[in-house]
Design an enzyme around this catalytic site. Sequence first.
Site, PDB file in Angstrom:
ATOM      1  N   SER A  41       0.835  -1.270   0.658  1.00 46.28           N
ATOM      2  CA  SER A  41      -0.013  -0.037  -0.154  1.00 46.28           C
ATOM      3  C   SER A  41       0.720   1.635  -0.149  1.00 46.28           C
ATOM      4  O   SER A  41       2.348   1.267  -0.271  1.00 46.28           O
ATOM      5  CB  SER A  41      -1.211   0.282   1.008  1.00 46.28           C
ATOM      6  OG  SER A  41      -0.414  -0.308   2.202  1.00 46.28           O
ATOM      7  N   CYS A  42       0.047   2.583  -0.259  1.00 48.92           N
ATOM      8  CA  CYS A  42       0.770   3.626  -0.122  1.00 48.92           C
ATOM      9  C   CYS A  42       2.054   3.888   0.703  1.00 48.92           C
ATOM     10  O   CYS A  42       1.816   3.733   2.317  1.00 48.92           O
ATOM     11  CB  CYS A  42      -0.178   4.474  -0.129  1.00 48.92           C
ATOM     12  SG  CYS A  42       0.220   6.534   0.141  1.00 48.92           S
ATOM     13  N   PRO A  43       2.475   4.419   0.427  1.00 52.99           N
ATOM     14  CA  PRO A  43       3.302   4.742  -1.100  1.00 52.99           C
ATOM     15  C   PRO A  43       4.098   4.071  -1.639  1.00 52.99           C
ATOM     16  O   PRO A  43       4.518   4.359  -2.720  1.00 52.99           O
ATOM     17  CB  PRO A  43       4.597   6.837  -0.181  1.00 52.99           C
ATOM     18  CG  PRO A  43       5.043   5.564   0.221  1.00 52.99           C
ATOM     19  CD  PRO A  43       4.144   4.896   1.666  1.00 52.99           C
TER      20      PRO A  43
END
Lengths: 81, 202
Positions: A17-19
Amino acid sequence: MSTEYTVTETLDVKGESCPMPVVKTKGAIDDLSEGDVLEVLATDSGSMSDLKGWAETTPGVELLDQEADGDVFKHYVRKTE
Amino acid sequence: MSTDTPDTADTGDAADSIDAPEDLSTAELAAEVEELREELADLKADLGDDQKSMVIVATKGTLDMAYPPLILASTAAAFGWDVTVFHTFWGLDILHEKKSKNLKLSAVGNPSMPMPNAIASLPGMDTMATKMMNKKIADNGTATIEELIDVSLDQGVDLQACQMTIELMNYDEADFYDGVTTGVGAATALQRMADADVQLLV
């Protein structure tokens, strides 16, 4: 977006997931040559907006296509310089 | 500017006073043109500098507050930006190799916690809240703080540890991740912030 292109390399960031999808895409693009096309496979739904934002803001890359294939979000990025 | 400009200062607008060609030799004109060309090139270089930069000041050392500066820093670096994160006070713990792996979430005073403060303040509650958060982080595929520090440093983010706080907390420079900049203070941070496009305090 009917641009003809051949995928040079695939980056699999499914489950991340982000980033990380953006950060790893940048790293993979750095290792490619001008004209190469990177396919990015992600499961992070935020990657649709994030990869687009990154490609529009970053010089030397062009987002060719994005599509949702079931749970997987596919992104196609060309290195332009 | 040329020193041989005719004295027309009384017009109050020097930009309007253009040297009459007959007053200058060809060599003088050529020199002036060359000088102006150089000035123009410098100005163009300044304007054409689309290299963005960002400075984040990280002051908090809880698990939840360690994430935003590192996520923004690593993403901005992926944009090709020049990024500095200045870590001060509890923010220093993010760069402390040992402490960074053991950052805690506070159960008390956290309105997002599904428990009243009276219970949250019981012994062991912070540990429990932290364990729950770490499990969520792992389940969600969210990067660990250590991973974010690694990718940030790999991408050239300048992670700075405030020297005054290092001494205040009795830390040793060897306690920090390899690649962390030490020996810097508020003036260094301000100097970079003055030139930066984005400045954030976390």
